[in-house]
Design a protein around this motif. Structure first.
Motif, PDB file in Angstrom:
ATOM      1  N   ALA A 146      12.809 -49.410 -66.750  1.00 26.39           N
ATOM      2  CA  ALA A 146      11.375 -49.201 -67.004  1.00 26.39           C
ATOM      3  C   ALA A 146      11.068 -49.372 -68.491  1.00 26.39           C
ATOM      4  O   ALA A 146      10.086 -50.028 -68.859  1.00 26.39           O
ATOM      5  CB  ALA A 146      10.961 -47.808 -66.529  1.00 26.39           C
ATOM      6  N   ARG A 147      11.911 -48.817 -69.336  1.00 25.12           N
ATOM      7  CA  ARG A 147      11.699 -48.913 -70.786  1.00 25.12           C
ATOM      8  C   ARG A 147      11.804 -50.371 -71.242  1.00 25.12           C
ATOM      9  O   ARG A 147      11.040 -50.811 -72.107  1.00 25.12           O
ATOM     10  CB  ARG A 147      12.744 -48.060 -71.522  1.00 25.12           C
TER      11      ARG A 147
ATOM     12  N   ALA B 152      21.167 -43.510 -60.315  1.00 29.42           N
ATOM     13  CA  ALA B 152      19.993 -44.337 -60.018  1.00 29.42           C
ATOM     14  C   ALA B 152      18.838 -43.992 -60.957  1.00 29.42           C
ATOM     15  O   ALA B 152      18.051 -44.871 -61.329  1.00 29.42           O
ATOM     16  CB  ALA B 152      19.574 -44.152 -58.559  1.00 29.42           C
ATOM     17  N   CYS B 153      18.724 -42.742 -61.349  1.00 28.85           N
ATOM     18  CA  CYS B 153      17.632 -42.339 -62.248  1.00 28.85           C
ATOM     19  C   CYS B 153      17.843 -42.909 -63.645  1.00 28.85           C
ATOM     20  O   CYS B 153      16.885 -43.367 -64.283  1.00 28.85           O
ATOM     21  CB  CYS B 153      17.538 -40.818 -62.321  1.00 28.85           C
ATOM     22  N   GLU B 154      19.071 -42.893 -64.118  1.00 21.55           N
ATOM     23  CA  GLU B 154      19.337 -43.452 -65.454  1.00 21.55           C
ATOM     24  C   GLU B 154      19.015 -44.946 -65.495  1.00 21.55           C
ATOM     25  O   GLU B 154      18.406 -45.434 -66.438  1.00 21.55           O
ATOM     26  CB  GLU B 154      20.795 -43.209 -65.845  1.00 21.55           C
ATOM     27  N   TYR B 155      19.442 -45.672 -64.453  1.00 20.03           N
ATOM     28  CA  TYR B 155      19.123 -47.112 -64.401  1.00 20.03           C
ATOM     29  C   TYR B 155      17.609 -47.323 -64.356  1.00 20.03           C
ATOM     30  O   TYR B 155      17.071 -48.213 -65.014  1.00 20.03           O
ATOM     31  CB  TYR B 155      19.753 -47.771 -63.164  1.00 20.03           C
ATOM     32  N   THR B 156      16.915 -46.508 -63.554  1.00 20.64           N
ATOM     33  CA  THR B 156      15.469 -46.675 -63.393  1.00 20.64           C
ATOM     34  C   THR B 156      14.752 -46.481 -64.731  1.00 20.64           C
ATOM     35  O   THR B 156      13.868 -47.265 -65.099  1.00 20.64           O
ATOM     36  CB  THR B 156      14.933 -45.685 -62.335  1.00 20.64           C
TER      37      THR B 156
ATOM     38  N   GLN C 174      26.018 -50.868 -57.401  1.00 15.46           N
ATOM     39  CA  GLN C 174      25.131 -51.968 -57.041  1.00 15.46           C
ATOM     40  C   GLN C 174      23.863 -51.446 -56.367  1.00 15.46           C
ATOM     41  O   GLN C 174      22.750 -51.940 -56.616  1.00 15.46           O
ATOM     42  CB  GLN C 174      25.885 -52.930 -56.112  1.00 15.46           C
ATOM     43  N   ILE C 175      24.013 -50.425 -55.531  1.00 16.20           N
ATOM     44  CA  ILE C 175      22.850 -49.855 -54.838  1.00 16.20           C
ATOM     45  C   ILE C 175      21.920 -49.162 -55.833  1.00 16.20           C
ATOM     46  O   ILE C 175      20.692 -49.290 -55.744  1.00 16.20           O
ATOM     47  CB  ILE C 175      23.320 -48.876 -53.739  1.00 16.20           C
ATOM     48  N   TYR C 176      22.502 -48.466 -56.791  1.00 19.09           N
ATOM     49  CA  TYR C 176      21.671 -47.777 -57.786  1.00 19.09           C
ATOM     50  C   TYR C 176      20.830 -48.794 -58.571  1.00 19.09           C
ATOM     51  O   TYR C 176      19.662 -48.546 -58.888  1.00 19.09           O
ATOM     52  CB  TYR C 176      22.532 -46.963 -58.756  1.00 19.09           C
ATOM     53  N   ILE C 177      21.427 -49.943 -58.862  1.00 22.55           N
ATOM     54  CA  ILE C 177      20.695 -50.986 -59.582  1.00 22.55           C
ATOM     55  C   ILE C 177      19.570 -51.538 -58.704  1.00 22.55           C
ATOM     56  O   ILE C 177      18.456 -51.783 -59.185  1.00 22.55           O
ATOM     57  CB  ILE C 177      21.674 -52.095 -60.039  1.00 22.55           C
ATOM     58  N   GLU C 178      19.845 -51.688 -57.411  1.00 21.29           N
ATOM     59  CA  GLU C 178      18.792 -52.152 -56.491  1.00 21.29           C
ATOM     60  C   GLU C 178      17.646 -51.145 -56.398  1.00 21.29           C
ATOM     61  O   GLU C 178      16.474 -51.518 -56.316  1.00 21.29           O
ATOM     62  CB  GLU C 178      19.385 -52.419 -55.101  1.00 21.29           C
ATOM     63  N   VAL C 179      17.985 -49.851 -56.375  1.00 21.47           N
ATOM     64  CA  VAL C 179      16.958 -48.804 -56.368  1.00 21.47           C
ATOM     65  C   VAL C 179      16.073 -48.954 -57.611  1.00 21.47           C
ATOM     66  O   VAL C 179      14.842 -49.005 -57.518  1.00 21.47           O
ATOM     67  CB  VAL C 179      17.603 -47.389 -56.367  1.00 21.47           C
ATOM     68  N   ALA C 180      16.710 -49.051 -58.768  1.00 16.77           N
ATOM     69  CA  ALA C 180      15.972 -49.141 -60.034  1.00 16.77           C
ATOM     70  C   ALA C 180      15.083 -50.379 -60.051  1.00 16.77           C
ATOM     71  O   ALA C 180      13.908 -50.312 -60.448  1.00 16.77           O
ATOM     72  CB  ALA C 180      16.950 -49.155 -61.207  1.00 16.77           C
TER      73      ALA C 180
END
Lengths: 245, 245
Positions: free
Chosen positions: A110-111, A102-106, A69-75
């Motif tokens: 973005a795409r 977090a990088c993969e989600y971001t 959930q945090i990784y999604i919030e970062v993205a």
């Protein structure tokens, strides 16, 4: 070539000292840098190259949240800033494409928004561990996150050296606020003992991540893994399982 | 802590732009840097940090030599200079502990002479390939040099993604002056087809290594591997073999 809107960057492992010339140049091209890193010296180092650096650690205050959930919030936060038209970076610890969800989600978010994202490489914990061991494992090595290894039934080949990352996160989807006890590794120890003898000698490796912090190496057998007093899983160590000859 | 006599360093992959702050500091601490790299811009970049940079490529003129012999000559030359009491570095392409035998010999010879050697991490081709693919393979990946894989009968697990490095050196112990033809990979293609279907789709990946050089990606099946016209093995590409679901 379209303008890059978003850089996904890594600091490397050792505080701010693994920053590359290329990554510094990307930081200089950004109006805003989001930083996901627990070393305040990295924050200070990056401030030299971009005046607007935003610390994402505040997202880690709520211990009841799943890490995902945090990784999604970062993205979300990074991509929303990017949508205002700024050039933005997300900077993480290590290599952005090595065990940083977090990088993969971001990149994915973005795409979806039609933004132009670029990932730059950085020194990973795999790189530092090769240097700490002083063994060139490039000729043959298996790299696993133990959670994924067991969930996918990825059988290791005991004739090939094995590196297991993310031991602290094993069987825990939530934030790690209190370092887990070695007993949390009992299912991993049991699983590996299907393929290796219980007294197979391994090394628990931690690469220095902060200035003045030395790396550590601890000899441990597979059967001792879940009873050892000195594992210090809070340090995010890696287990090196040598091959069986 | 004893004075470091010898630094074993890597430039990273992309010309001089992957040099880290830590590596630059080590270069500044050296009286002499030996450089094993085919990019003249790296030579120029390093000259900014150390006035005595010596290009080791002259050791690569004799095409009749086995590569192993040249690596031993590199190690001899570096360690002999170090024995004069100077602080010396060996700098190579990539991460010094990832598929660079000359570094292993150099450390071994230095230790035999009682010298204090230190290896610093750098960005490896593994790091750049993760970023080129934009896939985080850290959860599970097998890394092999194909020569070592077949010689040791290291069976890959087809359920786990696989990266094969050093394709150009496959079945050739000598210097690579003329890029090998794709047909040289026939034994590799045959070996892999024991574990994967012949039409399994793979990617041949080359990361940009010089300024203005872009990375390349080529889709190729395992059976096409040894007949494909556009492999360009002289570029030292890596084969990404996705897992079989």
């Amino acid at each position: 070539m379209a303008k890059t809107n978003l850089y996904v960057l890594g600091s490397g492992i050792y505080s701010g000292l693994h920053l590359s010339i290329e990554t510094v140049q990307a930081l200089r091209a950004c109006q805003t840098v989001f930083l996901l890193h627990d070393d305040k010296m990295v924050f200070e180092a990056i401030k030299e190259f971009c005046s607007d650096v935003r610390d994402l650690l505040e997202l880690y205050q709520d211990t009841q949240k799943e890490r995902r959930q945090i990784y999604i919030e970062v993205a979300d936060r990074v991509v929303n800033e990017c949508k205002t038209g700024k050039t933005v970076a997300l900077m993480v610890h290590g290599n952005p494409m090595f065990l940083v969800s977090a990088c993969e989600y971001t990149i994915e978010f973005a795409r979806e928004q039609g933004l132009n994202a670029k990932v730059l490489p950085a020194i990973s914990s795999f790189d530092t561990i090769l240097c700490d061991l002083e063994i060139d494992l490039g000729y043959g090595v298996q790299i696993f996150d133990p959670e994924s290894m067991i969930a996918n039934d990825w059988t290791p080949n005991p004739k090939v050296p094995l590196l297991l990352f993310q031991l602290a996160q094993f069987r825990n989807a939530f934030l790690i606020k209190v370092p887990p006890k070695s007993l949390s590794l009992a299912p991993l120890s049991k699983w590996l003992c299907q393929f290796y003898p219980p007294d197979h000698q391994c090394k628990l490796l931690h690469s220095g991540a902060h200035i003045l912090e030395n790396g550590t190496k601890l000899n441990v057998s597979l059967k001792e893994l879940c009873h050892h007093q000195d594992l210090d899983l809070g340090n995010r160590p890696t287990l090196y399982v040598p091959s069986i000859d």
